[in-house]
Write a protein that holds these residues in place. Structure first.
Motif, short mmCIF file in Angstrom:
data_model
loop_
_atom_site.label_atom_id
_atom_site.label_comp_id
_atom_site.label_asym_id
_atom_site.label_seq_id
_atom_site.Cartn_x
_atom_site.Cartn_y
_atom_site.Cartn_z
N MET A 1 0.75 -1.03 0.21
CA MET A 1 0.16 0.21 -0.02
C MET A 1 1.11 1.34 0.35
N HIS B 1 3.46 2.25 3.10
CA HIS B 1 4.34 1.11 3.36
C HIS B 1 6.02 1.11 3.57
N THR C 1 -2.11 -1.40 9.95
CA THR C 1 -2.30 -2.84 10.37
C THR C 1 -0.34 -2.77 10.29
N ARG D 1 -3.67 2.00 5.76
CA ARG D 1 -5.63 1.13 5.22
C ARG D 1 -6.19 1.60 4.55
N THR E 1 -10.20 1.70 3.79
CA THR E 1 -11.63 0.64 4.22
C THR E 1 -11.68 -0.21 2.74
N ASP F 1 -9.46 -2.65 1.15
CA ASP F 1 -8.65 -2.27 -0.01
C ASP F 1 -8.67 -3.75 -0.52
N LEU G 1 -6.12 -6.02 0.49
CA LEU G 1 -5.32 -7.10 1.60
C LEU G 1 -6.47 -7.64 2.54
#
Length: 147
Positions: A40, A43, A87, A110, A112, A114, A116
């Motif tokens: 993402m 990251h 996360t 993150r 909403t 996404d 993952l």
């Protein structure tokens, strides 16, 4: 890289020999940088400057320093990128999904919905199962881990 390899890319980054264009923060004991395999945008990885393969090798003091940097970078990510969530992920040894054997913490912004997904599905355990594991951990007896 395997658990027995001697070359450590994170040591190279911490020493300033690689990845300088990805560094976000550094102090005497830690360095935070963008993951070149980011899942993402934003990251980020936080690593100790001293080589420690995993949570079992790092000193308590260095582990606490890593977590302070994680906390600071989480605030920066929240304030600047404004993700819906974050996360944190820290893996140890091959069986724990570690693939670079220098302790590191992933901070993954993150959104909403996404792409993952959770790596496991949680299910409630019986009190008897939990009690048996608790007894082992409290008593300090060695026992192989079974799923």
């Amino acid at each position: 890289m395997t658990e027995t390899d001697t070359a450590c890319v994170f040591c190279e980054i911490a020493a300033g020999r690689e990845g300088a264009g990805r560094v976000l923060f550094e102090d005497e004991r830690t360095i935070a940088f963008l993951d070149h395999t980011a899942v993402m945008p934003g990251h980020t990885l936080v690593v100790p400057r001293v080589h420690a393969a995993d949570i079992w090798e790092i000193s308590t003091e260095d582990a606490a320093t890593v977590m302070r940097t994680v906390h600071s970078m989480a605030a920066r990510i929240r304030d600047v990128l404004r993700p819906d969530g974050l996360t944190l992920f820290q893996a140890n040894r091959s069986a724990g999904w570690q693939d670079v054997f220098h302790l590191h913490v992933h901070l993954v912004p993150r959104a909403t919905g996404d792409h993952l997904t959770r790596p496991w599905v949680a299910s409630a355990k019986r009190d008897e199962e939990l009690a048996a594991v608790r007894a082992l951990l409290l008593d300090g007896r060695s026992s192989p881990l079974e799923p």
